[in-house]
Design an enzyme around this catalytic site. Structure first.
Site, PDB file in Angstrom:
ATOM      1  N   SER A   1       0.842  -1.205   0.000  1.00 22.28           N
ATOM      2  CA  SER A   1       0.000   0.000   0.000  1.00 22.28           C
ATOM      3  C   SER A   1       0.870   1.245   0.000  1.00 22.28           C
ATOM      4  O   SER A   1       0.394   2.339  -0.301  1.00 22.28           O
ATOM      5  CB  SER A   1      -0.939   0.003   1.206  1.00 22.28           C
ATOM      6  OG  SER A   1      -0.218  -0.216   2.404  1.00 22.28           O
TER       7      SER A   1
ATOM      8  N   ASP B   1       5.644  -7.025   2.414  1.00 22.97           N
ATOM      9  CA  ASP B   1       4.808  -7.515   1.303  1.00 22.97           C
ATOM     10  C   ASP B   1       5.655  -7.878   0.097  1.00 22.97           C
ATOM     11  O   ASP B   1       6.539  -7.105  -0.298  1.00 22.97           O
ATOM     12  CB  ASP B   1       3.844  -6.396   0.868  1.00 22.97           C
ATOM     13  CG  ASP B   1       2.429  -6.634   1.306  1.00 22.97           C
ATOM     14  OD1 ASP B   1       2.087  -7.770   1.675  1.00 22.97           O
ATOM     15  OD2 ASP B   1       1.641  -5.662   1.282  1.00 22.97           O
TER      16      ASP B   1
ATOM     17  N   LYS C   1       4.560 -11.378   3.246  1.00 25.62           N
ATOM     18  CA  LYS C   1       3.124 -11.576   3.002  1.00 25.62           C
ATOM     19  C   LYS C   1       2.911 -11.631   1.496  1.00 25.62           C
ATOM     20  O   LYS C   1       3.568 -10.909   0.749  1.00 25.62           O
ATOM     21  CB  LYS C   1       2.303 -10.440   3.620  1.00 25.62           C
ATOM     22  CG  LYS C   1       0.797 -10.570   3.358  1.00 25.62           C
ATOM     23  CD  LYS C   1      -0.013  -9.609   4.205  1.00 25.62           C
ATOM     24  CE  LYS C   1      -0.112  -8.223   3.657  1.00 25.62           C
ATOM     25  NZ  LYS C   1      -0.669  -8.097   2.294  1.00 25.62           N
TER      26      LYS C   1
ATOM     27  N   GLU D   1      -9.206  -9.627   4.071  1.00 25.12           N
ATOM     28  CA  GLU D   1      -9.557  -8.234   3.756  1.00 25.12           C
ATOM     29  C   GLU D   1     -10.937  -8.146   3.108  1.00 25.12           C
ATOM     30  O   GLU D   1     -11.221  -8.849   2.131  1.00 25.12           O
ATOM     31  CB  GLU D   1      -8.496  -7.623   2.820  1.00 25.12           C
ATOM     32  CG  GLU D   1      -8.828  -6.171   2.456  1.00 25.12           C
ATOM     33  CD  GLU D   1      -7.674  -5.383   1.844  1.00 25.12           C
ATOM     34  OE1 GLU D   1      -6.536  -5.904   1.789  1.00 25.12           O
ATOM     35  OE2 GLU D   1      -7.925  -4.225   1.443  1.00 25.12           O
TER      36      GLU D   1
END
Ligand code: KIV
Length: 294
Positions: free
Chosen positions: A58, A96, A126, A194
């Site tokens: 993100s 990530d 992740k 999510e």
């Protein structure tokens, strides 16, 4: 900028590891996770005793200004991971794997996961995806790297799925449960859910032995994660319904910037208290020297 450096405050808790997360689930104690992208956010979050710092891709949107997370590269992830690692002492560090760094072959996924640990100083990685990612997860875990899964709304698939809640029909809910069970079997240490209906997320959390970390997945998960810039009110380009703003910092920051600009323009900044002095005798000697009379 201040000339004093601020060391990361010493935490009294012991180091959080993936084993701590499992102990938390087993003891029914909720896990806290927040994204962090730089040294300062890591110092603040670790100092607040947040369990897990996620260097999320993100960062592409909230730090780098990209349209989506799809443009984020391995080198960008490593750059931010290193900064976060420098600011953290006891939180578990998860990085990530960005788009296309793990989807092509399990070998390439392992190489890139390894880079997040060896170059980025992360402690786990992740990646997004369920059943389709099981072999890749297994390959990474077998090499000794803890993996956190991520299913439901998977932002790297925005061009296929959009930013939409997932698992809202019986069939889609079944698929998500199968995905969750597959990533657990493949060896994940935890899984992010999510934008999943709360009843489904609670059901998956009960079915799995590994911890679930929810974002837009209700209160029945084993932990929660939010994006740093969202929860502090620093980013308003997208505001999903699952974001709770614990502060609205954009306005006071912009007010401070406006005050600074105004004071520079009207010359009220810097004041005497922000200025260094030179003793009179030194100054006079300097002026005399300029005249060539020394
Ligand atoms: O990249 C990220 O910040 C994430 C969280 C939303 C879980 O994956």
């Amino acid at each position: 900028m201040s000339t004093q450096t601020t060391a990361a405050p010493k935490s009294t808790r012991s180091k959080i590891t993936v084993r701590t997360l499992q102990q938390r689930k087993d003891a029914g104690q909720p896990i806290t996770m927040i994204t962090a992208y730089d040294y300062t956010s890591a110092v603040l979050a670790d100092g607040a005793d947040i369990d897990v710092l996620l260097v999320g891709d993100s960062l592409g949107m909230v730090v780098l200004g990209y349209e989506s997370t799809v443009q984020v590269t391995m080198d960008e992830m490593i750059h931010h991971c290193k900064a976060v690692a420098r600011g953290s002492r006891t939180s578990l560090l998860v990085g990530d794997l960005p788009f296309l760094s793990y989807q092509i072959t399990p070998e390439e996924a392992l190489r890139n996961a390894g880079r997040l640990l060896s170059e980025g100083h992360m402690e786990a990685v992740k990646l997004e995806g369920g059943i389709a990612m099981a072999a890749t997860i297994e390959r990474i875990v077998t090499a000794g790297i803890p993996v956190v899964g991520h299913i439901g709304l998977t932002p790297q698939s925005v061009n296929l799925l959009g930013y939409r809640a997932q698992g809202r029909t019986a069939k889609a809910a079944r698929r998500l449960l199968d995905d969750a069970l597959a990533v657990e079997r493949a060896g994940c240490s935890a899984i992010v859910l999510e934008a999943v209906p709360d009843r489904l997320a609670a059901h998956i959390s009960q079915q799995l032995t590994i911890p679930t970390i929810g974002i837009g997945a209700g209160n029945g998960c084993d932990g929660q994660v939010l994006v740093y810039h969202d929860m502090l009110g620093l980013f308003d380009r997208m505001q999903p319904r699952f974001v709770k703003q614990y502060a609205t910092l954009a306005a006071p920051i912009q007010d401070a910037l406006r005050s600074y600009a105004r004071e520079v323009r009207d010359r009220s900044f810097p004041g005497a208290e922000h200025t260094y002095a030179i003793p009179d005798d030194e100054w006079n000697a300097f002026l005399t020297g300029l005249d060539g009379e020394e």
